[in-house]
Design a protein around this motif. Structure first.
Motif, short mmCIF file in Angstrom:
data_model
loop_
_atom_site.label_atom_id
_atom_site.label_comp_id
_atom_site.label_asym_id
_atom_site.label_seq_id
_atom_site.Cartn_x
_atom_site.Cartn_y
_atom_site.Cartn_z
N TYR A 254 2.62 19.62 7.60
CA TYR A 254 3.63 18.62 7.26
C TYR A 254 2.97 17.41 6.59
O TYR A 254 1.78 17.16 6.77
N VAL A 255 3.78 16.68 5.86
CA VAL A 255 3.31 15.48 5.19
C VAL A 255 4.42 14.42 5.26
O VAL A 255 5.60 14.74 5.15
N GLY A 256 4.02 13.17 5.43
CA GLY A 256 4.96 12.06 5.38
C GLY A 256 4.31 10.92 4.63
O GLY A 256 3.08 10.81 4.59
N SER A 257 5.11 10.05 4.03
CA SER A 257 4.51 8.96 3.27
C SER A 257 5.40 7.74 3.26
O SER A 257 6.59 7.80 3.55
N TYR A 258 4.78 6.64 2.88
CA TYR A 258 5.44 5.35 2.70
C TYR A 258 4.75 4.69 1.52
O TYR A 258 3.54 4.87 1.32
N SER A 259 5.49 3.92 0.73
CA SER A 259 4.85 3.19 -0.34
C SER A 259 5.65 1.97 -0.74
O SER A 259 6.88 2.04 -0.84
N GLY A 260 4.94 0.90 -0.97
CA GLY A 260 5.53 -0.28 -1.57
C GLY A 260 5.34 -0.28 -3.08
O GLY A 260 5.83 -1.16 -3.77
N GLN A 261 4.64 0.73 -3.59
CA GLN A 261 4.31 0.81 -5.01
C GLN A 261 5.11 1.90 -5.74
O GLN A 261 5.47 1.73 -6.89
N ALA B 73 0.83 -1.21 0.00
CA ALA B 73 0.00 0.00 0.00
C ALA B 73 0.86 1.26 0.00
O ALA B 73 2.07 1.21 0.20
N THR B 74 0.19 2.37 -0.23
CA THR B 74 0.80 3.69 -0.09
C THR B 74 0.11 4.36 1.09
O THR B 74 -1.11 4.40 1.16
N VAL B 75 0.91 4.83 2.02
CA VAL B 75 0.38 5.44 3.24
C VAL B 75 0.74 6.92 3.25
O VAL B 75 1.91 7.28 3.09
N LEU B 76 -0.26 7.76 3.45
CA LEU B 76 -0.07 9.21 3.55
C LEU B 76 -0.43 9.63 4.97
O LEU B 76 -1.49 9.28 5.47
N VAL B 77 0.47 10.39 5.59
CA VAL B 77 0.20 10.95 6.91
C VAL B 77 0.29 12.46 6.78
O VAL B 77 1.30 12.99 6.33
N PHE C 164 -1.89 15.01 -3.20
CA PHE C 164 -0.94 13.90 -3.14
C PHE C 164 -1.32 12.84 -4.17
O PHE C 164 -0.50 12.41 -4.96
N LEU C 165 -2.59 12.47 -4.19
CA LEU C 165 -3.07 11.47 -5.15
C LEU C 165 -2.92 11.98 -6.58
O LEU C 165 -2.48 11.24 -7.46
N ASP C 166 -3.28 13.23 -6.82
CA ASP C 166 -3.17 13.79 -8.17
C ASP C 166 -1.74 13.71 -8.67
O ASP C 166 -1.49 13.38 -9.84
N GLN C 167 -0.79 14.01 -7.81
CA GLN C 167 0.61 13.98 -8.22
C GLN C 167 1.08 12.54 -8.47
O GLN C 167 1.86 12.29 -9.39
N LEU C 168 0.59 11.60 -7.66
CA LEU C 168 0.97 10.20 -7.87
C LEU C 168 0.45 9.66 -9.20
O LEU C 168 1.10 8.83 -9.83
N THR C 169 -0.70 10.15 -9.63
CA THR C 169 -1.30 9.65 -10.86
C THR C 169 -0.89 10.45 -12.09
O THR C 169 -1.28 10.10 -13.21
N THR C 170 -0.11 11.50 -11.90
CA THR C 170 0.41 12.27 -13.04
C THR C 170 1.57 11.49 -13.65
O THR C 170 2.49 11.11 -12.94
N HIS D 197 8.34 4.85 -5.98
CA HIS D 197 9.69 5.12 -5.51
C HIS D 197 9.70 6.44 -4.73
O HIS D 197 8.80 7.27 -4.85
N ARG D 198 10.72 6.61 -3.93
CA ARG D 198 10.82 7.76 -3.02
C ARG D 198 10.78 9.09 -3.76
O ARG D 198 10.15 10.04 -3.28
N ALA D 199 11.38 9.21 -4.92
CA ALA D 199 11.37 10.48 -5.67
C ALA D 199 9.94 10.88 -6.03
O ALA D 199 9.57 12.06 -5.92
N LYS D 200 9.14 9.93 -6.44
CA LYS D 200 7.73 10.21 -6.79
C LYS D 200 6.96 10.63 -5.54
O LYS D 200 6.16 11.56 -5.57
N LEU D 201 7.23 9.93 -4.42
CA LEU D 201 6.56 10.28 -3.15
C LEU D 201 6.94 11.69 -2.71
O LEU D 201 6.08 12.45 -2.25
N GLU D 202 8.21 12.02 -2.81
CA GLU D 202 8.67 13.36 -2.39
C GLU D 202 8.01 14.44 -3.23
O GLU D 202 7.61 15.48 -2.71
N ALA D 203 7.90 14.21 -4.52
CA ALA D 203 7.23 15.19 -5.40
C ALA D 203 5.76 15.33 -5.00
O ALA D 203 5.23 16.45 -4.96
N ALA D 204 5.12 14.21 -4.71
CA ALA D 204 3.72 14.26 -4.29
C ALA D 204 3.57 14.96 -2.94
O ALA D 204 2.62 15.71 -2.72
N GLU D 205 4.51 14.71 -2.04
CA GLU D 205 4.47 15.37 -0.73
C GLU D 205 4.58 16.89 -0.89
O GLU D 205 3.91 17.64 -0.18
#
Length: 154
Positions: A75-82, A66-70, A107-113, A84-92
């Motif tokens: 502030y924002v933090g995230s974890y994902s098994g789906q 899963a992808t976890v958004l806190v 966050f979701l919009d950026q992940l799906t871009t 990579h960290r660069a994509k998560l950082e951009a979404a954050e």
């Protein structure tokens, strides 16, 4: 953390009651995109923003794919098994709005871009530069040939 994990297990969201329906809509939109999203909203900012990534990692341990958004107020933090960290950082970066539901949607919009096709763009740029260099050299040679006979007759 126990209460957060129970809430996430029950409905993929741990947030204040007012935000739960809107956060579940974001989770549903993520599911339609093939993303197993879990969202945790924290009422106050922690002392360090990296604490939110720690929370995401703890929750993510129960959902490795899963992808976890806190999110907290700023502030924002995230974890994902789906992803990579660069994509998560951009979404954050796009998720730091001060409004938790808007943050989750951003966050979701950026992940799906879609990512830019860097390899294709690099190859096209290299081909273009090479073609420009070859054309320049050909024009230089033509220019020298065109001026050489004129100089000999003078």
């Amino acid at each position: 953390m126990t209460l957060v994990k129970l809430a996430v297990a029950a409905g993929s969201v741990s947030a204040p009651a007012d935000d739960v329906p809107a956060m579940r809509e974001v989770v549903s939109a993520a599911a339609r995109e093939g993303i197993d999203l879990k969202i945790v909203e924290v009422a106050k900012n922690p002392g360090m923003d990296t604490s939110l990534r720690d929370v995401a990692t703890v929750v993510g341990a129960d959902y490795p794919a899963a992808t976890v958004l806190v999110v907290s107020p700023t502030y924002v933090g995230s974890y994902s098994g789906q992803f990579h960290r660069a994509k998560l950082e951009a979404a954050e970066d796009h998720a730091k709005t001060g409004y938790p539901v808007v943050s989750a949607q951003n966050f979701l919009d950026q992940l799906t871009t879609p990512d830019l096709p860097w390899t294709g763009m690099t190859v096209a740029l290299l081909v273009g530069v090479t073609a420009a260099a070859v054309c320049t050299r050909v024009l230089q040679r033509r220019s020298k040939r065109a001026t050489a006979p004129v100089a000999a007759t003078d």
